[in-house]
Design a protein around this motif. Structure first.
Motif, short mmCIF file in Angstrom:
data_model
loop_
_atom_site.label_atom_id
_atom_site.label_comp_id
_atom_site.label_asym_id
_atom_site.label_seq_id
_atom_site.Cartn_x
_atom_site.Cartn_y
_atom_site.Cartn_z
N ALA A 143 0.82 -1.22 0.00
CA ALA A 143 0.00 0.00 0.00
C ALA A 143 0.85 1.27 0.00
O ALA A 143 0.34 2.36 -0.26
N TYR A 144 2.15 1.13 0.28
CA TYR A 144 3.07 2.27 0.27
C TYR A 144 3.67 2.54 -1.11
O TYR A 144 4.49 3.43 -1.26
N GLU A 145 3.27 1.78 -2.11
CA GLU A 145 3.87 1.88 -3.44
C GLU A 145 3.88 3.32 -3.97
O GLU A 145 4.92 3.83 -4.36
N ASP A 146 2.73 3.95 -3.99
CA ASP A 146 2.67 5.31 -4.54
C ASP A 146 3.47 6.30 -3.71
O ASP A 146 4.09 7.23 -4.26
N LYS A 147 3.46 6.14 -2.39
CA LYS A 147 4.21 7.05 -1.52
C LYS A 147 5.70 7.00 -1.84
O LYS A 147 6.36 8.04 -1.96
N PHE A 148 6.26 5.79 -1.96
CA PHE A 148 7.69 5.66 -2.26
C PHE A 148 7.98 6.10 -3.70
O PHE A 148 9.02 6.73 -3.96
N LYS A 149 7.08 5.78 -4.61
CA LYS A 149 7.31 6.17 -6.01
C LYS A 149 7.30 7.69 -6.14
O LYS A 149 8.18 8.27 -6.79
N ASN A 150 6.32 8.34 -5.52
CA ASN A 150 6.23 9.80 -5.61
C ASN A 150 7.41 10.49 -4.92
O ASN A 150 7.81 11.59 -5.32
N ALA A 151 7.95 9.84 -3.89
CA ALA A 151 9.10 10.41 -3.18
C ALA A 151 10.43 10.11 -3.87
O ALA A 151 11.48 10.62 -3.47
N GLY A 152 10.39 9.25 -4.91
CA GLY A 152 11.61 8.87 -5.60
C GLY A 152 12.50 7.95 -4.77
O GLY A 152 13.71 7.91 -4.96
N LEU A 153 11.88 7.19 -3.87
CA LEU A 153 12.62 6.32 -2.95
C LEU A 153 12.36 4.85 -3.24
O LEU A 153 11.29 4.47 -3.74
#
Length: 419
Positions: A143-153
């Motif tokens: 569920a954290y996929e978009d959060k890490f993708k948007n943060a570039g992490l």
């Protein structure tokens, strides 16, 4: 070249720390952070005169996102390696996002309190929709996929042995040995003997929850769940001999099923002796594996946590454990129009591990891949924005690192298959 913040200082963490210190060309500096800072200081004292890696220590409560975030920002590491408890995966991921740092762990999230109503509602919905009831699964971290993708992490999940190395074995088999993989059987054999009537080789809470859960496997894209320990097979393991093994639920089945949907069946087996199973069944029958708090003499205790306090610390088993482990994957499928089967596996000796890093082989086989996964991320060899398991990257540099850092593997054609 890189600095790494390592959260946790238990048996697996101590191996990962030791291997980072052997790999000073990559890890020029590490910080060991744990709730019990004395453990961190003891590791620093043990290693600092034997390595070029600069070692720092800190006290941290891994449940405290604000304190974690401050520590990460203050130390400014290239990545955070989480070798604490799976209960703390989400808080550490939250802190990494807040601090803008890559995240690595060895096991997927599960809750400490399985009676929490908010978690329970989501869990019961998942059980109904997907068909397996183990407390641990990847959904919370995916569920954290978009959060890490948007943060570039990058978040790299499950870089232990199983999960971790076994999933890399699958990616390696797919890349080099098969046009189509039809079945994967993951076999985890511990032929070691520590001499105690009953002990667990890693954190008792996590170990006993995992083993006592209903078994499950994936077939044609769907979960099939069975009663715990109801499927038993016998297998002759190289370096160990003939052992009884039982089908369990395990997290890499879920990830491989999602990332390799063409595979028709994925199963996981682990070996157990009868004494272990007898003890575990007895403890479960009297309620000692429960995570529900009870009141005892006016004090609230959690039975499985009380049991953990009574059992030997897994980190203390090294000097008395003898024998070997054999962990690997049997693959069947098609190559160039012909049927093919191979077994990729590693054999690890408990006493050799102890001589090298003061650990038994279970901690060693998890701690070494934890270091390798961190190395893949900080060197940029495995670096993409988002949340990933180890089968989603090029397996070749990881496989080379296994040979270099203490977990050599071999490939056997036409192995005996598991029926």
């Amino acid at each position: 070249m890189a600095r790494l913040l390592i959260i946790g200082c238990g048996g697996v963490a101590q191996v990962a720390i030791s291997k980072c210190c052997q790999n000073s060309d990559v890890f020029e500096e590490i910080m060991i952070a744990s709730r019990t800072v004395s453990k961190c200081e003891a590791m620093k004292e043990k290693l600092q005169d034997k390595t070029k890696t600069v070692i720092k220590t800190a006290q941290i409560d891994a449940d405290d996102v604000e304190a974690l975030t401050k520590l990460i920002k203050d130390y400014a590491p290239d990545a955070v390696l989480n070798v604490a408890l799976p209960y703390q995966d989400l808080t550490i991921m939250d802190a990494c996002l807040a601090a803008g740092v890559d995240y690595i762990d060895t096991a997927n999230y599960e809750p400490e309190d399985t009676d929490d109503p908010k978690w329970r509602a989501i869990y019961e919905k998942r059980c109904k929709e997907l068909g397996f009831s183990a407390y641990f699964d990847y959904s919370w971290q995916w569920a954290y996929e978009d959060k890490f993708k948007n943060a570039g992490l990058t978040a790299l999940l499950g870089t232990g042995f199983d999960p971790g190395v076994t999933s890399v074995f699958a990616a390696y088999a797919k890349k080099h040995y098969f046009d189509e993989i039809h079945t994967i059987d993951i076999l985890d054999c511990n032929g070691g003997d520590h001499g105690y009537p009953f002990a667990t080789n890693f954190n008792p809470e996590i170990n006993l929850r995992e083993v006592s859960a209903p078994g499950s496997y994936m077939e044609n894209g769907k979960w099939i769940e069975i009663p715990a320990m109801s499927i038993k097979r016998e297998y002759d393991f190289d370096g160990v001999g003939v052992k009884d093994m039982y089908l369990l639920h395990h997290e890499e089945i879920e990830a491989l099923g999602r990332n390799m949907p063409e595979v028709k069946r994925i199963r996981f087996f682990m070996t157990f002796g009868q004494s272990y199973l007898t003890h575990m069944n007895c403890l479960e029958n009297v309620g000692m594996l429960s995570t529900t708090p009870i009141n005892f003499n006016g004090q609230e205790i959690v039975p499985i946590q009380f049991l953990k306090a009574l059992l030997p610390d897994p980190a203390s088993l090294g000097p008395r454990t003898v024998g070997k482990t054999n962990i690997g994957c049997i693959f069947t499928g098609i190559k160039d129009g012909k049927e093919r089967s191979i077994y990729i596996y590693n054999v690890c000796d408990h006493q050799e591990c102890y001589k090298e890093v003061g650990s038994q082989a279970i901690s060693y086989t998890t701690g070494v891949p934890a270091m390798i996964g961190a190395m893949m991320v900080v060197t940029g060899q495995w670096k993409n924005p988002g949340v990933f398991t180890t089968d989603e990257f090029d397996p070749d540099p990881y496989m080379e690192a296994l040979n270099k850092w203490g977990l050599p593997w071999q490939v056997v054609e036409n192995p005996v298959l598991v029926d």
